[in-house]
Design an enzyme around this catalytic site. Structure first.
Site, short mmCIF file in Angstrom:
data_model
loop_
_atom_site.label_atom_id
_atom_site.label_comp_id
_atom_site.label_asym_id
_atom_site.label_seq_id
_atom_site.Cartn_x
_atom_site.Cartn_y
_atom_site.Cartn_z
N SER A 64 84.49 2.34 25.91
CA SER A 64 85.91 1.02 26.22
C SER A 64 85.79 0.51 24.45
O SER A 64 86.49 0.40 23.80
CB SER A 64 86.27 -0.02 26.94
OG SER A 64 87.06 0.00 26.94
N LYS A 90 85.45 -5.40 26.96
CA LYS A 90 86.15 -4.71 27.19
C LYS A 90 85.14 -3.97 29.05
O LYS A 90 85.19 -3.55 29.28
CB LYS A 90 85.59 -3.40 26.61
CG LYS A 90 85.93 -3.61 25.22
CD LYS A 90 86.67 -4.36 24.63
CE LYS A 90 88.22 -3.61 24.51
NZ LYS A 90 89.27 -4.51 24.69
N GLY A 118 91.23 2.67 31.56
CA GLY A 118 91.90 1.99 33.19
C GLY A 118 90.74 2.84 34.39
O GLY A 118 90.91 1.93 35.15
N GLY A 131 87.07 -5.76 31.42
CA GLY A 131 88.04 -6.19 32.20
C GLY A 131 88.51 -7.33 32.47
O GLY A 131 89.16 -8.00 32.72
N THR A 132 88.41 -8.40 30.68
CA THR A 132 88.55 -9.72 30.76
C THR A 132 90.62 -9.18 31.12
O THR A 132 91.36 -10.10 32.01
CB THR A 132 88.31 -10.01 29.73
OG1 THR A 132 87.68 -9.41 28.57
CG2 THR A 132 88.78 -11.29 29.19
N HIS A 173 83.97 -15.21 25.62
CA HIS A 173 82.98 -14.11 25.43
C HIS A 173 82.05 -14.51 25.31
O HIS A 173 80.81 -14.29 25.36
CB HIS A 173 83.42 -13.01 23.75
CG HIS A 173 84.43 -12.25 24.81
ND1 HIS A 173 85.26 -11.53 26.32
CD2 HIS A 173 85.42 -11.45 23.61
CE1 HIS A 173 85.62 -10.22 25.59
NE2 HIS A 173 86.46 -10.97 24.24
N ARG A 185 93.62 1.88 28.10
CA ARG A 185 93.75 2.35 27.12
C ARG A 185 93.61 3.75 28.44
O ARG A 185 94.49 4.18 28.52
CB ARG A 185 92.81 2.93 26.77
CG ARG A 185 91.62 3.45 25.84
CD ARG A 185 90.40 4.34 25.23
NE ARG A 185 89.55 4.01 26.41
CZ ARG A 185 88.48 4.51 27.04
NH1 ARG A 185 88.70 6.43 26.27
NH2 ARG A 185 87.81 5.15 28.10
P1 PAP Z 1 89.00 -8.04 25.63
O1 PAP Z 1 87.27 -7.99 27.05
O2 PAP Z 1 89.30 -7.60 24.48
O3 PAP Z 1 89.68 -8.14 26.60
P2 PAP Z 1 88.54 -6.11 27.79
O4 PAP Z 1 90.00 -6.37 29.00
O5 PAP Z 1 88.09 -6.57 28.61
O6 PAP Z 1 89.02 -6.10 26.97
O7 PAP Z 1 88.20 -4.30 28.11
C1 PAP Z 1 89.50 -3.61 27.58
C2 PAP Z 1 89.10 -2.16 29.54
O8 PAP Z 1 90.07 -2.83 30.59
C3 PAP Z 1 90.04 -0.84 28.63
O9 PAP Z 1 89.34 0.05 29.75
P3 PAP Z 1 89.11 1.60 29.02
O10 PAP Z 1 89.07 1.40 27.68
O11 PAP Z 1 87.79 1.87 29.65
O12 PAP Z 1 90.85 1.73 29.53
C4 PAP Z 1 91.43 -0.72 30.34
O13 PAP Z 1 92.34 -0.05 29.86
C5 PAP Z 1 91.22 -1.78 30.97
N1 PAP Z 1 92.08 -2.26 32.13
C6 PAP Z 1 92.67 -3.42 31.07
N2 PAP Z 1 93.83 -3.99 32.56
C7 PAP Z 1 93.71 -2.98 33.21
C8 PAP Z 1 93.71 -3.40 34.48
N3 PAP Z 1 94.91 -3.72 34.61
N4 PAP Z 1 93.22 -2.81 35.19
C9 PAP Z 1 92.36 -1.84 34.96
N5 PAP Z 1 91.77 -1.51 34.49
C10 PAP Z 1 92.04 -2.15 32.53
#
Ligand code: PAP
Length: 334
Positions: free
Chosen positions: A172, A70, A302, A72-73, A142, A300
């Site tokens: 998140s 969570k 972002g 920004g992966t 991770h 979610r």
């Molecule tokens: P992961 O480690 O399980 O892959 P990861 O992608 O790191 O998850 O984190 C998800 C977060 O990145 C979410 O944040 P939020 O819950 O605060 O909203 C998600 O919305 C955000 N996210 C996913 N894609 C993007 C994007 N293109 N730009 C900015 N934020 C993003």
């Protein structure tokens, strides 16, 4: 489009590899945030299934996107993929075949942790067999820096690490875990307060956050050509500058013609939260990652700063103190 640029669409399923039972049994165990326990392995709380990715053989051209969950992966995977393979999908802004318009970034940039489990099984047609990935190959992980497969440490491959302010990362993660729990009817949802107590003790997948971040932070200082350290909040605030920095690090610097021709803008637009969230694959697709996780849960809000809608004064004070105790003096701050 040349053959070496072809990317296939995959979903994940398959059989788990045998784990080293003796090692697993000997490790301290804690209840995680969901259906599985976490094991304390070399100071990090690791999901047992993903304890090892030891068979992975890195190539010098590989790019590893590393993070805590969570942080920004998904976004970074998309940006790194679009940037490093930009010449395969020209013009980016009008190419309907671009893989990022049809596949979730986690399908295009698979997690190392799952490769030992699925990636070398020739009978598993739903996961990218390593031989099908074109160079530069991109992987996510991770896994904490010291526990990365030896071949990553020993080869010239590059690591891009992204971290996020622990306040937003916690909120998140809490939403993500509860979405999965409720969608799969596994267990009752986890209360915010209960999740918070675990978080500040470092008990969550790949935690504690301070050890994870500092491992990569120190590596980025010691070996800046090997590890690039990014922050989600800075990537949000200055995406153009950070994408340029990332390209330079990956040895695919944007030319002046590309810049003036809007290539960076097109990549940023393609990978933007608004665009990715609205793609069919990210609205209704699922299953490319562990179990049957729906892609929509990776998108979610972002935003930076959503934590303020959830934190009590106690939580704010407590997490600030934990951060000061563990990150203070390191040069890493939020
Ligand atoms: P992961 O480690 O399980 O892959 P990861 O992608 O790191 O998850 O984190 C998800 C977060 O990145 C979410 O944040 P939020 O819950 O605060 O909203 C998600 O919305 C955000 N996210 C996913 N894609 C993007 C994007 N293109 N730009 C900015 N934020 C993003």
């Amino acid at each position: 489009m040349s053959t070496s640029c072809e990317e296939k669409k995959f979903s994940l399923k398959g059989n788990f590899a045998d784990e080293d039972e003796e090692l697993l049994q000997s490790l301290p165990k804690q209840k995680g945030w969901g259906a599985y326990d976490l094991l304390l392995f070399q100071n990090h709380w690791i999901p047992p299934l993903y304890l090892k990715a030891t068979h992975f053989q890195a190539k010098p051209s590989d790019i590893i996107v590393a993070s805590l969950p969570k942080s920004g992966t998904t976004w970074l995977k998309a940006l790194a993929f679009a940037t490093s393979k930009r010449n395969c999908f020209i013009p980016i802004s009008q190419n309907d075949d671009h893989p990022l318009r049809h596949s979730n970034p986690h399908s295009l940039v698979p997690f190392l942790e799952t490769i030992d489990l699925y990636g070398n099984d020739p009978n598993n047609v739903s996961f990218p067999h390593l031989s099908t990935l074109s160079e530069p190959r991109l992987f996510g992980t991770h896994i904490p820096f010291p526990l990365l497969p030896g071949s990553i440490h020993n080869s010239n491959c590059k690591i891009i690490y992204i971290c996020r302010n622990p306040f937003d990362a916690f909120i998140s993660l809490w939403h993500f875990k509860n979405n999965i729990l409720s969608s799969q009817s596994l267990l009752p949802e986890l209360a915010l307060e209960e999740a918070f107590e675990k978080y500040i003790e470092g008990i969550f997948d790949y935690g504690p956050f301070w050890s994870h971040m500092l491992g990569y932070w120190k590596a980025s200082k010691d070996t800046p050509n090997k590890v690039l350290f990014l922050k989600y909040d800075e990537l949000k605030a200055n995406t153009y500058f950070e994408v340029k920095r990332m390209a330079q690090f990956m040895d695919c610097t944007f030319s002046e013609e590309e810049e003036s021709g809007g290539v960076i803008d097109a990549i940023i637009e393609l990978c933007s939260f608004g665009k990715m969230k609205e793609l069919e694959v990210n609205k209704s697709g699922k299953g490319m990652l562990k179990a049957d996780v729906e892609n929509k849960y990776f998108f979610r809000k972002g935003k930076t700063g959503d934590w303020a809608n959830y934190f009590s004064p106690y939580m704010t004070e407590k997490l600030s103190k934990i951060m000061e105790e563990n990150l203070g003096g390191s040069g890493l701050s939020f």
